[in-house]
Write a protein that holds these residues in place. Structure first.
Motif, PDB file in Angstrom:
ATOM      1  N   ASP A  90      -0.022   5.616   5.441  1.00 30.23           N
ATOM      2  CA  ASP A  90      -0.249   4.195   5.207  1.00 30.23           C
ATOM      3  C   ASP A  90       0.897   3.669   4.352  1.00 30.23           C
ATOM      4  N   THR A  91       1.030   2.351   4.317  1.00 30.40           N
ATOM      5  CA  THR A  91       2.140   1.756   3.573  1.00 30.40           C
ATOM      6  C   THR A  91       1.665   0.555   2.767  1.00 30.40           C
ATOM      7  N   LEU A  92       2.414   0.260   1.731  1.00 32.04           N
ATOM      8  CA  LEU A  92       2.106  -0.887   0.880  1.00 32.04           C
ATOM      9  C   LEU A  92       3.421  -1.493   0.415  1.00 32.04           C
ATOM     10  N   ILE A  93       3.511  -2.813   0.505  1.00 34.51           N
ATOM     11  CA  ILE A  93       4.694  -3.523   0.013  1.00 34.51           C
ATOM     12  C   ILE A  93       4.259  -4.467  -1.098  1.00 34.51           C
ATOM     13  N   ASP A  94       4.917  -4.361  -2.227  1.00 38.83           N
ATOM     14  CA  ASP A  94       4.601  -5.220  -3.366  1.00 38.83           C
ATOM     15  C   ASP A  94       5.309  -6.566  -3.195  1.00 38.83           C
ATOM     16  N   ASP A  95       4.591  -7.528  -2.588  1.00 39.14           N
ATOM     17  CA  ASP A  95       5.169  -8.861  -2.427  1.00 39.14           C
ATOM     18  C   ASP A  95       4.562  -9.846  -3.426  1.00 39.14           C
ATOM     19  N   VAL A  96       3.923  -9.295  -4.472  1.00 40.31           N
ATOM     20  CA  VAL A  96       3.342 -10.136  -5.512  1.00 40.31           C
ATOM     21  C   VAL A  96       4.318 -10.296  -6.669  1.00 40.31           C
ATOM     22  N   THR A  97       4.852  -9.158  -7.138  1.00 37.83           N
ATOM     23  CA  THR A  97       5.786  -9.219  -8.271  1.00 37.83           C
ATOM     24  C   THR A  97       7.235  -9.427  -7.821  1.00 37.83           C
ATOM     25  N   ALA A  98       7.488  -9.322  -6.510  1.00 37.93           N
ATOM     26  CA  ALA A  98       8.855  -9.521  -6.012  1.00 37.93           C
ATOM     27  C   ALA A  98       8.819 -10.286  -4.696  1.00 37.93           C
ATOM     28  N   GLU A  99       9.796 -11.179  -4.512  1.00 34.97           N
ATOM     29  CA  GLU A  99       9.946 -11.863  -3.228  1.00 34.97           C
ATOM     30  C   GLU A  99      10.428 -10.846  -2.189  1.00 34.97           C
ATOM     31  N   VAL A 100       9.908 -10.969  -0.967  1.00 32.79           N
ATOM     32  CA  VAL A 100      10.327 -10.044   0.094  1.00 32.79           C
ATOM     33  C   VAL A 100      11.814 -10.233   0.403  1.00 32.79           C
TER      34      VAL A 100
ATOM     35  N   ASP B 237      -0.293   1.561  11.925  1.00 31.43           N
ATOM     36  CA  ASP B 237      -0.068   0.125  12.143  1.00 31.43           C
ATOM     37  C   ASP B 237       1.281  -0.367  11.633  1.00 31.43           C
ATOM     38  N   PHE B 238       2.279   0.485  11.582  1.00 28.75           N
ATOM     39  CA  PHE B 238       3.616   0.032  11.182  1.00 28.75           C
ATOM     40  C   PHE B 238       4.649   1.027  11.692  1.00 28.75           C
ATOM     41  N   MET B 239       5.882   0.589  11.742  1.00 27.40           N
ATOM     42  CA  MET B 239       7.019   1.463  11.993  1.00 27.40           C
ATOM     43  C   MET B 239       7.979   1.241  10.830  1.00 27.40           C
ATOM     44  N   PRO B 240       8.563   2.306  10.246  1.00 21.65           N
ATOM     45  CA  PRO B 240       9.362   2.130   9.012  1.00 21.65           C
ATOM     46  C   PRO B 240      10.730   1.471   9.241  1.00 21.65           C
TER      47      PRO B 240
ATOM     48  N   SER C  25       9.760   6.172  22.708  1.00 24.79           N
ATOM     49  CA  SER C  25       8.920   5.633  21.639  1.00 24.79           C
ATOM     50  C   SER C  25       9.815   5.174  20.496  1.00 24.79           C
ATOM     51  N   GLU C  26       9.374   4.126  19.801  1.00 26.12           N
ATOM     52  CA  GLU C  26      10.151   3.634  18.655  1.00 26.12           C
ATOM     53  C   GLU C  26      10.273   4.715  17.588  1.00 26.12           C
ATOM     54  N   GLN C  27       9.257   5.579  17.491  1.00 27.11           N
ATOM     55  CA  GLN C  27       9.291   6.626  16.476  1.00 27.11           C
ATOM     56  C   GLN C  27      10.419   7.614  16.757  1.00 27.11           C
ATOM     57  N   LYS C  28      10.640   7.929  18.039  1.00 29.10           N
ATOM     58  CA  LYS C  28      11.747   8.835  18.398  1.00 29.10           C
ATOM     59  C   LYS C  28      13.088   8.206  18.039  1.00 29.10           C
ATOM     60  N   LEU C  29      13.243   6.915  18.336  1.00 29.61           N
ATOM     61  CA  LEU C  29      14.498   6.239  18.012  1.00 29.61           C
ATOM     62  C   LEU C  29      14.701   6.139  16.506  1.00 29.61           C
ATOM     63  N   PHE C  30      13.614   5.883  15.793  1.00 26.09           N
ATOM     64  CA  PHE C  30      13.688   5.857  14.330  1.00 26.09           C
ATOM     65  C   PHE C  30      14.163   7.210  13.799  1.00 26.09           C
TER      66      PHE C  30
ATOM     67  N   VAL D  47      12.483  -5.673  -1.211  1.00 24.49           N
ATOM     68  CA  VAL D  47      11.369  -4.802  -1.584  1.00 24.49           C
ATOM     69  C   VAL D  47      11.558  -3.417  -0.969  1.00 24.49           C
ATOM     70  N   VAL D  48      10.941  -2.433  -1.593  1.00 28.32           N
ATOM     71  CA  VAL D  48      10.959  -1.064  -1.070  1.00 28.32           C
ATOM     72  C   VAL D  48       9.517  -0.657  -0.781  1.00 28.32           C
ATOM     73  N   PRO D  49       9.181  -0.373   0.465  1.00 24.54           N
ATOM     74  CA  PRO D  49       7.803   0.003   0.776  1.00 24.54           C
ATOM     75  C   PRO D  49       7.404   1.306   0.090  1.00 24.54           C
ATOM     76  N   ASP D  50       6.147   1.395  -0.267  1.00 23.17           N
ATOM     77  CA  ASP D  50       5.564   2.661  -0.712  1.00 23.17           C
ATOM     78  C   ASP D  50       4.791   3.265   0.455  1.00 23.17           C
ATOM     79  N   TYR D  51       4.830   4.581   0.542  1.00 22.55           N
ATOM     80  CA  TYR D  51       4.117   5.283   1.613  1.00 22.55           C
ATOM     81  C   TYR D  51       3.138   6.266   1.006  1.00 22.55           C
ATOM     82  N   PHE D  52       1.965   6.363   1.636  1.00 18.56           N
ATOM     83  CA  PHE D  52       0.903   7.214   1.121  1.00 18.56           C
ATOM     84  C   PHE D  52       0.318   8.047   2.257  1.00 18.56           C
TER      85      PHE D  52
END
Length: 319
Positions: free
Chosen positions: A255-265, A149-152, A87-92, A236-241
């Motif tokens: 869950d995760t959130l990326i601020d791509d409004v105030t900063a370019e990815v 729905d994501f892998m870090p 699994s990708e999670q194990k490799l991560f 950007v640095v993702p936030d995790y909740f």
């Protein structure tokens, strides 16, 4: 999150000096004869793979770290198939443990360095924020955790042609950009941590060109340069909740959130800066920046031709 020899790197509990685990597992050191291979740390001190250990409590080591390493060792015996079946999670978690373990040792060294690094990681507030976010998702190694729905990370698998491959083991990381690569025999894994898979999507077309192909080591170096440079301009640095749960839940959902409004990815891709990164990766072949940028609009590539088709390469000769 504790950076000291007195606390477990993973759970933070207070431990005794003899409670430690290798950053690079013993099976890895034995298989590739790494025990006495030297590593240069940021403070210019020299360590070896066998000396590179991190504080780890018995509970985390016995229940989480050792079982993970055993699973990875079994997969490694099967080569590319074994790694892709994981699994990708194990490799991560496995790559994350090596990356974070190296980071912990560097930060412990910074407290009493041989030579103070020009850019101390511990004095960079942005890096502290990144490491805190990474520490949170690394807890999936010891706490049942589902990433929604994501892998870090972004994971790239590459197969290496043995014809001119003289390095059975190769390892490289970049602490500030959180880029990592490791080569085990004919399998190379390149990873960017804490990007939620964005870099893999950004380089998707280029990565697809390499699928099913056996790369010459010089082609692997170019691929790493592209990934490491993409990590360098990732902005950007993702936030995790932790999703609110019920008392009877047996796992956490993140869950995760990326601020791509105030900063370019991504910051702009600058060809000169990329060429400098590629030059670093191509040092074993004595290829310089002027060779790479002979045509600035289309820098030197060993992987693709002018039509962006894969260029088979078994033997290297400098033109």
């Amino acid at each position: 999150m504790q950076f000291s020899d007195a606390h477990c790197f993973l759970c933070g509990t207070t431990i005794t000096p003899d409670q430690r685990t290798p950053v690079f597992a013993e099976w890895l050191q034995t298989k590739y004869n790494l025990q006495h291979k030297e590593l240069l740390l940021l403070d210019k001190s020299v360590s070896t793979f066998s000396q590179l250990t991190i504080p780890c409590c018995d509970s985390c080591n016995i229940n989480h770290v050792i079982p993970l390493e055993q699973e990875i060792a079994q997969a490694a015996e099967k080569g590319m198939t074994g790694f892709k079946d994981l699994s990708e999670q194990k490799l991560f978690q496995w790559i994350g443990k090596m990356f974070y373990g190296t980071l912990v040792m560097e930060l412990i060294k910074e407290a009493d360095p041989l030579i103070m690094p020009e850019y101390a990681v511990s004095e960079n507030p942005k890096m502290q924020g990144k490491f805190q976010s990474f520490f949170m998702v690394l807890q999936s190694l010891r706490i049942p955790m589902v990433f929604s729905d994501f892998m870090p990370c972004s994971l790239f698998f590459l197969e290496i042609d043995p014809t001119e491959d003289e390095l059975p083991f190769e390892y490289q990381d970049e602490l500030t950009t959180m880029a990592f690569s490791i080569k085990l025999g004919s399998v190379a894994i390149v990873c960017t941590l804490l990007d939620n898979g964005i870099i893999k999507r950004a380089l998707g077309k280029f990565y697809k060109i390499t699928e099913g192909q056996k790369l010459h080591p010089v082609q692997l170096a170019e691929f790493k340069a592209r990934v490491f440079y993409a990590a360098y301009i990732f902005n950007v640095v993702p936030d995790y909740f932790i999703r609110p749960g019920k008392p009877e839940d047996e796992q956490l959902i993140l869950d995760t959130l990326i601020d791509d409004v105030t900063a370019e990815v991504f910051n702009p891709w600058e060809m000169t800066a990329y060429a400098h990164m590629l030059e670093e990766m191509l040092k074993p072949w004595s290829i310089r920046e002027k060779d790479i940028l002979q045509n600035p609009a289309q820098p030197l590539s060993f992987i693709v031709d002018e039509q962006n088709n894969f260029k088979p390469l078994q033997t290297f000769s400098k033109v």
